[in-house]
Every structure is written in C-alpha cells, then in structure tokens.
Design a protein around this motif. Structure first.
Motif, mmCIF file in Angstrom:
data_model
loop_
_atom_site.group_PDB
_atom_site.id
_atom_site.type_symbol
_atom_site.label_atom_id
_atom_site.label_comp_id
_atom_site.label_asym_id
_atom_site.label_seq_id
_atom_site.Cartn_x
_atom_site.Cartn_y
_atom_site.Cartn_z
ATOM 1 N N PHE A 72 0.834 -1.204 0.000
ATOM 2 C CA PHE A 72 0.000 0.000 0.000
ATOM 3 C C PHE A 72 0.872 1.258 0.000
ATOM 4 C CE2 PHE A 72 -2.337 3.333 2.329
ATOM 5 C CZ PHE A 72 -3.330 3.568 1.391
ATOM 6 N N GLN A 73 1.942 1.234 0.794
ATOM 7 C CA GLN A 73 2.836 2.391 0.851
ATOM 8 C C GLN A 73 3.535 2.605 -0.496
ATOM 9 O OE1 GLN A 73 2.535 4.401 3.421
ATOM 10 N NE2 GLN A 73 1.175 2.898 4.341
ATOM 11 N N LEU A 74 3.941 1.524 -1.151
ATOM 12 C CA LEU A 74 4.542 1.642 -2.484
ATOM 13 C C LEU A 74 3.530 2.184 -3.500
ATOM 14 C CD1 LEU A 74 6.762 -1.549 -2.718
ATOM 15 C CD2 LEU A 74 7.544 0.833 -2.785
ATOM 16 N N PHE A 75 2.278 1.802 -3.353
ATOM 17 C CA PHE A 75 1.219 2.312 -4.224
ATOM 18 C C PHE A 75 1.104 3.830 -4.069
ATOM 19 C CE2 PHE A 75 -3.372 3.270 -4.868
ATOM 20 C CZ PHE A 75 -3.420 3.046 -6.236
ATOM 21 N N LYS A 76 1.195 4.315 -2.839
ATOM 22 C CA LYS A 76 1.151 5.759 -2.602
ATOM 23 C C LYS A 76 2.331 6.445 -3.295
ATOM 24 C CE LYS A 76 -0.235 7.393 1.366
ATOM 25 N NZ LYS A 76 -0.434 7.669 2.803
ATOM 26 N N VAL A 77 3.510 5.828 -3.203
ATOM 27 C CA VAL A 77 4.700 6.395 -3.849
ATOM 28 C C VAL A 77 4.496 6.427 -5.367
ATOM 29 C CG1 VAL A 77 7.166 6.057 -4.272
ATOM 30 C CG2 VAL A 77 6.244 5.726 -1.965
ATOM 31 N N GLN A 78 3.924 5.380 -5.930
ATOM 32 C CA GLN A 78 3.648 5.337 -7.370
ATOM 33 C C GLN A 78 2.779 6.521 -7.799
ATOM 34 O OE1 GLN A 78 2.206 1.035 -7.405
ATOM 35 N NE2 GLN A 78 2.873 1.352 -9.522
ATOM 36 N N GLN A 79 1.890 6.942 -6.923
ATOM 37 C CA GLN A 79 0.976 8.043 -7.218
ATOM 38 C C GLN A 79 1.602 9.412 -6.953
ATOM 39 O OE1 GLN A 79 -2.147 6.731 -4.547
ATOM 40 N NE2 GLN A 79 -3.393 6.109 -6.301
ATOM 41 N N GLY A 80 2.864 9.418 -6.514
ATOM 42 C CA GLY A 80 3.533 10.680 -6.234
ATOM 43 C C GLY A 80 3.304 11.190 -4.825
ATOM 44 N N LYS A 81 2.736 10.358 -3.967
ATOM 45 C CA LYS A 81 2.479 10.743 -2.574
ATOM 46 C C LYS A 81 3.577 10.203 -1.669
ATOM 47 C CE LYS A 81 -2.472 10.450 -3.404
ATOM 48 N NZ LYS A 81 -3.704 9.715 -3.093
ATOM 49 N N GLU A 82 3.613 10.726 -0.449
ATOM 50 C CA GLU A 82 4.570 10.222 0.534
ATOM 51 C C GLU A 82 3.975 9.030 1.279
ATOM 52 O OE1 GLU A 82 5.758 13.278 3.236
ATOM 53 O OE2 GLU A 82 7.026 14.258 1.754
ATOM 54 N N PRO A 83 4.814 8.051 1.631
ATOM 55 C CA PRO A 83 4.340 6.958 2.486
ATOM 56 C C PRO A 83 4.004 7.509 3.878
ATOM 57 C CG PRO A 83 6.563 6.522 1.640
ATOM 58 C CD PRO A 83 6.209 7.905 1.254
ATOM 59 N N ASP A 84 3.265 6.741 4.655
ATOM 60 C CA ASP A 84 2.867 7.182 5.993
ATOM 61 C C ASP A 84 4.055 7.329 6.934
ATOM 62 O OD1 ASP A 84 0.212 7.200 5.191
ATOM 63 O OD2 ASP A 84 -0.155 5.159 5.897
ATOM 64 N N ASP A 85 4.996 6.409 6.879
ATOM 65 C CA ASP A 85 6.146 6.422 7.794
ATOM 66 C C ASP A 85 7.401 6.168 6.967
ATOM 67 O OD1 ASP A 85 7.870 6.341 9.946
ATOM 68 O OD2 ASP A 85 6.971 4.579 10.880
ATOM 69 N N TRP A 86 8.228 7.190 6.811
ATOM 70 C CA TRP A 86 9.410 7.072 5.967
ATOM 71 C C TRP A 86 10.499 7.998 6.478
ATOM 72 C CZ3 TRP A 86 11.537 11.132 3.165
ATOM 73 C CH2 TRP A 86 10.776 12.306 3.135
ATOM 74 N N LYS A 87 11.702 7.765 5.960
ATOM 75 C CA LYS A 87 12.803 8.686 6.223
ATOM 76 C C LYS A 87 13.777 8.620 5.052
ATOM 77 C CE LYS A 87 16.142 5.948 8.832
ATOM 78 N NZ LYS A 87 16.959 5.903 10.013
ATOM 79 N N PRO A 88 14.497 9.713 4.825
ATOM 80 C CA PRO A 88 15.498 9.704 3.764
ATOM 81 C C PRO A 88 16.686 8.837 4.170
ATOM 82 C CG PRO A 88 15.547 11.791 4.942
ATOM 83 C CD PRO A 88 14.393 10.997 5.498
ATOM 84 N N MET A 89 17.337 8.242 3.177
ATOM 85 C CA MET A 89 18.508 7.389 3.404
ATOM 86 C C MET A 89 19.673 7.871 2.541
ATOM 87 S SD MET A 89 17.681 5.140 5.692
ATOM 88 C CE MET A 89 18.855 3.816 5.555
ATOM 89 N N PRO A 90 20.181 9.083 2.815
ATOM 90 C CA PRO A 90 21.271 9.604 1.987
ATOM 91 C C PRO A 90 22.556 8.787 2.075
ATOM 92 C CG PRO A 90 20.934 10.983 3.915
ATOM 93 C CD PRO A 90 19.815 9.978 3.892
ATOM 94 N N THR A 91 22.708 7.980 3.114
ATOM 95 C CA THR A 91 23.902 7.135 3.209
ATOM 96 C C THR A 91 23.890 6.040 2.146
ATOM 97 O OG1 THR A 91 22.866 5.708 4.860
ATOM 98 C CG2 THR A 91 24.206 7.529 5.687
ATOM 99 N N VAL A 92 22.713 5.716 1.621
ATOM 100 C CA VAL A 92 22.605 4.723 0.541
ATOM 101 C C VAL A 92 22.808 5.413 -0.805
ATOM 102 C CG1 VAL A 92 21.067 3.086 -0.617
ATOM 103 C CG2 VAL A 92 21.124 3.196 1.881
#
Length: 112
Positions: A27-47
């Motif tokens: 479901f969270q990936l589906f939100k990302v596909q639509q250009g929305k943010e997931p409910d609980d996320w964080k950036p991973m600049p170390t990756v």
C-alpha cells in the motif's frame, strides 16, 4: 502512475514478509507510485541521493523497504528486509548501496 521496478531479489524478499507487513508495504509503495509520501518514511542519503526508507511495523517486527522514486520512468525498490536491531545492519546498507550504484550505471548505459 509510475511502475514499480524491483532490483535484485527485492520482490522475492517482499513476498517473505508476514501478510500484514507485506500488505502495508504494498500500500505504501502504491502511494509512492501516485507521487504521494508513504505514511512512515525517512530519507537514506547514506545509501544514495534520493533513496528513501518505508518503515513498516507489525507485531512480529520491523520491516523496511528502501526505494528511489526520483526518476521519471519508475519507482525502484532497491532492498527489502526485516530489521533485527535499532540500527540498520551494515550488510543491508551495503547491499542497497550496491544495487543503487548498479541502477545508476544501467540508466547511464541506456542514456537516461
């Protein structure tokens, strides 16, 4: 809506999640596909630049989906895993970094 492209074993790894965690991650990936943010996320600049982490919690543990959505053609899922401790394991970060580097190389070869 952007398609989701799983890198390496990410799709198979996601299928190993317990049902509730797999459904939430989907479901969270589906939100990302639509250009929305997931409910609980964080950036991973170390990756890598633009890599983000979806955080899924359920009674059996904490699960993570590392992805990059900054490219126009797709949302790329780099790595999917169950977290075993408070800090993300070096092996998980290294695998995601390697897959991200491979993705950038592949995109460059394709002229993107």
């Amino acid at each position: 809506m952007k398609p989701v492209d799983f890198v390496g074993t990410a799709r198979e790894d996601l299928r190993q999640f317990p049902d509730e965690a797999r459904e939430d991650a989907g479901f969270q990936l589906f939100k990302v596909q639509q250009g929305k943010e997931p409910d609980d996320w964080k950036p991973m600049p170390t990756v890598g630049t633009g890599v983000q982490e979806i955080r899924v919690r359920e009674e059996r543990g904490a699960y993570r989906v590392l992805y990059v959505a900054k490219f126009a053609e797709a949302v790329y899922v780099l790595h999917v895993f169950q977290k075993q401790s408070q800090k993300t394991a070096r092996a998980d970060l290294d695998l995601a970094r390697s897959r991200y580097a491979d993705l950038l190389k592949q995109r460059k070869e394709q002229g993107r």
